[in-house]
Design a protein around this motif. Structure first.
Motif, PDB file in Angstrom:
ATOM      1  N   LYS A  58       0.828  -1.208   0.000  1.00  0.00           N
ATOM      2  CA  LYS A  58       0.000   0.000   0.000  1.00  0.00           C
ATOM      3  C   LYS A  58       0.863   1.259   0.000  1.00  0.00           C
ATOM      4  O   LYS A  58       0.557   2.239  -0.704  1.00  0.00           O
ATOM      5  CB  LYS A  58      -0.918   0.011   1.229  1.00  0.00           C
ATOM      6  CG  LYS A  58      -2.103  -0.921   1.152  1.00  0.00           C
ATOM      7  CD  LYS A  58      -2.888  -0.917   2.450  1.00  0.00           C
ATOM      8  CE  LYS A  58      -3.377   0.455   2.822  1.00  0.00           C
ATOM      9  NZ  LYS A  58      -4.166   0.453   4.093  1.00  0.00           N
ATOM     10  N   THR A  59       1.952   1.246   0.743  1.00  0.00           N
ATOM     11  CA  THR A  59       2.799   2.438   0.826  1.00  0.00           C
ATOM     12  C   THR A  59       3.557   2.646  -0.479  1.00  0.00           C
ATOM     13  O   THR A  59       3.700   3.778  -0.955  1.00  0.00           O
ATOM     14  CB  THR A  59       3.772   2.316   2.008  1.00  0.00           C
ATOM     15  OG1 THR A  59       3.024   2.023   3.194  1.00  0.00           O
ATOM     16  CG2 THR A  59       4.533   3.606   2.217  1.00  0.00           C
ATOM     17  N   LEU A  60       4.038   1.557  -1.069  1.00  0.00           N
ATOM     18  CA  LEU A  60       4.718   1.689  -2.361  1.00  0.00           C
ATOM     19  C   LEU A  60       3.754   2.183  -3.432  1.00  0.00           C
ATOM     20  O   LEU A  60       4.132   2.995  -4.295  1.00  0.00           O
ATOM     21  CB  LEU A  60       5.323   0.344  -2.764  1.00  0.00           C
ATOM     22  CG  LEU A  60       6.479  -0.157  -1.887  1.00  0.00           C
ATOM     23  CD1 LEU A  60       6.855  -1.578  -2.267  1.00  0.00           C
ATOM     24  CD2 LEU A  60       7.693   0.767  -2.007  1.00  0.00           C
ATOM     25  N   ASP A  92       3.888   5.560  -5.983  1.00  0.00           N
ATOM     26  CA  ASP A  92       3.673   5.557  -7.428  1.00  0.00           C
ATOM     27  C   ASP A  92       2.559   6.518  -7.826  1.00  0.00           C
ATOM     28  O   ASP A  92       2.686   7.288  -8.789  1.00  0.00           O
ATOM     29  CB  ASP A  92       3.329   4.147  -7.903  1.00  0.00           C
ATOM     30  CG  ASP A  92       4.445   3.143  -7.652  1.00  0.00           C
ATOM     31  OD1 ASP A  92       5.602   3.578  -7.443  1.00  0.00           O
ATOM     32  OD2 ASP A  92       4.167   1.930  -7.662  1.00  0.00           O
ATOM     33  N   GLN A  93       1.474   6.475  -7.087  1.00  0.00           N
ATOM     34  CA  GLN A  93       0.339   7.331  -7.432  1.00  0.00           C
ATOM     35  C   GLN A  93       0.606   8.800  -7.136  1.00  0.00           C
ATOM     36  O   GLN A  93      -0.028   9.671  -7.735  1.00  0.00           O
ATOM     37  CB  GLN A  93      -0.898   6.856  -6.668  1.00  0.00           C
ATOM     38  CG  GLN A  93      -1.407   5.485  -7.098  1.00  0.00           C
ATOM     39  CD  GLN A  93      -2.578   4.996  -6.281  1.00  0.00           C
ATOM     40  OE1 GLN A  93      -2.774   5.439  -5.141  1.00  0.00           O
ATOM     41  NE2 GLN A  93      -3.372   4.090  -6.838  1.00  0.00           N
ATOM     42  N   GLY A  94       1.539   9.072  -6.246  1.00  0.00           N
ATOM     43  CA  GLY A  94       1.820  10.454  -5.871  1.00  0.00           C
ATOM     44  C   GLY A  94       3.011  11.063  -6.577  1.00  0.00           C
ATOM     45  O   GLY A  94       3.483  12.135  -6.168  1.00  0.00           O
ATOM     46  N   ALA A 140       4.207   9.156   1.844  1.00  0.00           N
ATOM     47  CA  ALA A 140       3.513   7.933   1.411  1.00  0.00           C
ATOM     48  C   ALA A 140       3.092   7.090   2.614  1.00  0.00           C
ATOM     49  O   ALA A 140       1.999   6.488   2.611  1.00  0.00           O
ATOM     50  CB  ALA A 140       4.423   7.131   0.478  1.00  0.00           C
ATOM     51  N   PHE A 141       3.922   7.027   3.646  1.00  0.00           N
ATOM     52  CA  PHE A 141       3.530   6.321   4.868  1.00  0.00           C
ATOM     53  C   PHE A 141       2.295   6.969   5.488  1.00  0.00           C
ATOM     54  O   PHE A 141       1.360   6.285   5.906  1.00  0.00           O
ATOM     55  CB  PHE A 141       4.684   6.324   5.878  1.00  0.00           C
ATOM     56  CG  PHE A 141       5.679   5.220   5.682  1.00  0.00           C
ATOM     57  CD1 PHE A 141       5.324   3.894   5.890  1.00  0.00           C
ATOM     58  CD2 PHE A 141       6.977   5.517   5.309  1.00  0.00           C
ATOM     59  CE1 PHE A 141       6.256   2.877   5.728  1.00  0.00           C
ATOM     60  CE2 PHE A 141       7.916   4.508   5.136  1.00  0.00           C
ATOM     61  CZ  PHE A 141       7.555   3.182   5.343  1.00  0.00           C
ATOM     62  N   HIS A 157      12.115   8.629  -8.227  1.00  0.00           N
ATOM     63  CA  HIS A 157      10.979   7.739  -7.995  1.00  0.00           C
ATOM     64  C   HIS A 157      11.405   6.502  -7.192  1.00  0.00           C
ATOM     65  O   HIS A 157      10.868   6.217  -6.120  1.00  0.00           O
ATOM     66  CB  HIS A 157      10.369   7.338  -9.336  1.00  0.00           C
ATOM     67  CG  HIS A 157       9.164   6.474  -9.208  1.00  0.00           C
ATOM     68  ND1 HIS A 157       8.685   5.713 -10.258  1.00  0.00           N
ATOM     69  CD2 HIS A 157       8.338   6.200  -8.156  1.00  0.00           C
ATOM     70  CE1 HIS A 157       7.613   5.039  -9.860  1.00  0.00           C
ATOM     71  NE2 HIS A 157       7.380   5.319  -8.591  1.00  0.00           N
ATOM     72  N   LYS A 158      12.402   5.766  -7.702  1.00  0.00           N
ATOM     73  CA  LYS A 158      12.823   4.550  -7.012  1.00  0.00           C
ATOM     74  C   LYS A 158      13.598   4.867  -5.734  1.00  0.00           C
ATOM     75  O   LYS A 158      13.647   4.038  -4.814  1.00  0.00           O
ATOM     76  CB  LYS A 158      13.637   3.656  -7.947  1.00  0.00           C
ATOM     77  CG  LYS A 158      12.777   2.991  -9.016  1.00  0.00           C
ATOM     78  CD  LYS A 158      13.589   2.087  -9.924  1.00  0.00           C
ATOM     79  CE  LYS A 158      14.028   0.811  -9.247  1.00  0.00           C
ATOM     80  NZ  LYS A 158      12.907  -0.081  -8.886  1.00  0.00           N
TER      81      LYS A 158
END
Length: 471
Positions: free
Chosen positions: A18-20, A24-26, A151-152, A457-458
């Motif tokens: 979910k956090t990953l 990606d979505q953000g 993201a967390f 990103h990564k």
């Protein structure tokens, strides 16, 4: 070093997924935030940009406050220091260090677009990039960590460890006020481990963890002769020339095999463990490959050492500048009264700057003629730093990086020096993991600085995995 051959994603959980996914979505709004940060011309060494440095500090403090941190902008005699922290009662705490200041942009005419108007670009081989001053060093790298925190918060409401963020605004001009700040705020900066994102990857597809940093010691040596510059026609052949004396001293500091000849220079130098040397040898870094991009091809270092050893795990004696007498246009026939060399030593684990200083003075003194004088000027010096190879946190971070990139990270030393890492060890008693996502072609400190979009990103995804593993 821990065994990193295990490639399965053992730490994968629904919460981590979910956090990953949130990362990606953000990505697009994260880029918008990075661009806003990059637009602030926070050049720390230029007094004209003092207000911009303050604005950068306040911008990043605002972002951290928006993530639920208690964030404070602390005044110093120079540029502000930002400290932000969470106190959720998590069993572990990490300290993240970075800097919001950037290098000057000169020469401006070599920039393809204005340095504080960030844009997306591409390399000749098609990699997408973020182009601006500070894109890599260090604003883009700082934002990888902050976006992982975001993201967390979006996916779980909290980070699995408590976090202290320390961001300074004077890294690019020597961090003159940071040691005093660390001493004054040691109580609120303590943590189980420090994290620094101001280093690079081995190549675009292979992450790395820097496990050692060389220390540094600055010196200035002047040889003084006559009480004035002398006419070389009247005094030449009889009067001592300080440039000759200084040159002879500098020339004697290395032997024919590239070893430094100062007494006791290597007494405290650790040998690399055999398995580490073998792993470094397997990387295949040759003198030609390393030096060719700068117009050289033959290593001048210790002849019995790998090139990667010479630049990462061996100490050095370098002359950064020599001057004396007349250096203007045309001629002026003098014997100068004084000659000076600016010198730096890069030190490795267990070398004591005070002992190197004593060894250099013992080397120079008997080589100075009776009618000349040696004058020494010394910087403070910083010890080298080494992460214990059996560190559990090193193991956790390495496996997290492998799970993100699909390849085990290279664990390497750095020939450079980051004094704050030694200060974390000496003043706060904590080790540091240096994990960054810069690439060799990022043009750090040069016109058209960039940061690969994949690194951003990564890199953010990597911090999610690392923080989850450290918990």
């Amino acid at each position: 070093m821990p065994d990193l051959n295990e490639t399965s994603d053992l730490n994968r959980t629904p919460e981590l997924d979910k956090t990953l996914l949130a990362v990606d979505q953000g990505l697009d709004p994260a880029l918008d935030r990075l661009f806003s940060f990059l637009k602030i011309p926070s050049i720390s060494t230029d007094p004209a940009h003092r207000d911009a440095c303050r604005a950068a500090a306040e911008w990043v403090a605002g972002e951290l406050a928006g993530l639920g941190f208690a964030a404070t902008v602390h005044a110093t005699p120079g540029h502000p220091v930002v400290v932000a922290r969470t106190d959720t009662g998590a069993p572990r705490r990490v300290l993240f260090y970075g800097h919001y200041d950037v290098q000057p942009v000169d020469p401006l005419e070599l920039w393809e677009t204005p340095p504080f108007e960030p844009r997306l670009g591409a390399t000749p081989d098609g990699r997408r990039t973020i182009v601006a001053r500070g894109a890599c060093d260090d604003k883009g790298q700082v934002l990888t960590f902050l976006e992982a925190l975001r993201a967390f918060r979006a996916s779980r409401g909290t980070v699995p460890v408590d976090v202290t963020v320390l961001l300074e605004g004077e890294e690019e001009c020597g961090s003159p006020n940071l040691p005093a700040f660390l001493a004054a705020h040691a109580g609120e900066l303590g943590a189980d481990i420090a994290l620094v994102c101001d280093t690079g990857m081995w190549d675009p597809g292979t992450p790395s963890i820097t496990t050692s940093l060389r220390g540094i010691l600055h010196a200035e040596l002047s040889i003084e002769g006559a009480d004035r510059d002398l006419h070389s026609g009247l005094f030449g052949g009889a009067a001592r020339n300080p440039i000759h004396v200084l040159s002879a001293i500098i020339g004697a500091a290395h032997d024919a095999s590239g070893r430094v000849t100062l007494p006791g220079f290597y007494d405290d130098v650790r040998e690399l463990p055999a398995q580490v040397r073998a792993r470094w040898a397997s990387l295949g870094l040759t003198a030609d490959a390393f030096l060719k991009p700068v117009g050289l091809s033959i290593s001048a270092g210790e002849a019995d050492r790998l090139v990667i050893e010479q630049i990462q795990s061996r100490p050095t004696f370098e002359v950064n500048g020599m001057f004396g007498g007349y250096t203007g246009a045309g001629t002026k026939t003098i014997i100068p009264a004084r000659a000076t060399a600016k010198i730096s030593f890069r030190l490795v684990a267990d070398q004591d700057p005070a002992e190197i200083r004593a060894g250099f003075e013992a080397f120079v003194t008997p080589r100075v003629p009776a009618d000349c004088r040696a004058v020494f000027s010394w910087g403070e010096g910083a010890r080298a730093f080494l992460v214990p190879p059996d560190s559990p946190d090193l193991t956790r971070a390495a496996r997290a990086l492998e799970q993100e990139w699909g390849v085990a990270p290279v664990t390497i030393g750095s020939g450079g020096s980051i004094p704050v890492v030694g200060q974390f060890k000496d003043r706060l008693g904590m080790d540091t993991l240096l994990i960054g996502f810069a690439l060799d072609d990022d043009r750090v400190h040069s016109p058209n600085e960039k940061y690969d979009l994949t690194s951003f990103h990564k890199g953010t995804r990597s911090w999610v995995r690392i923080l989850d593993a450290l918990a």
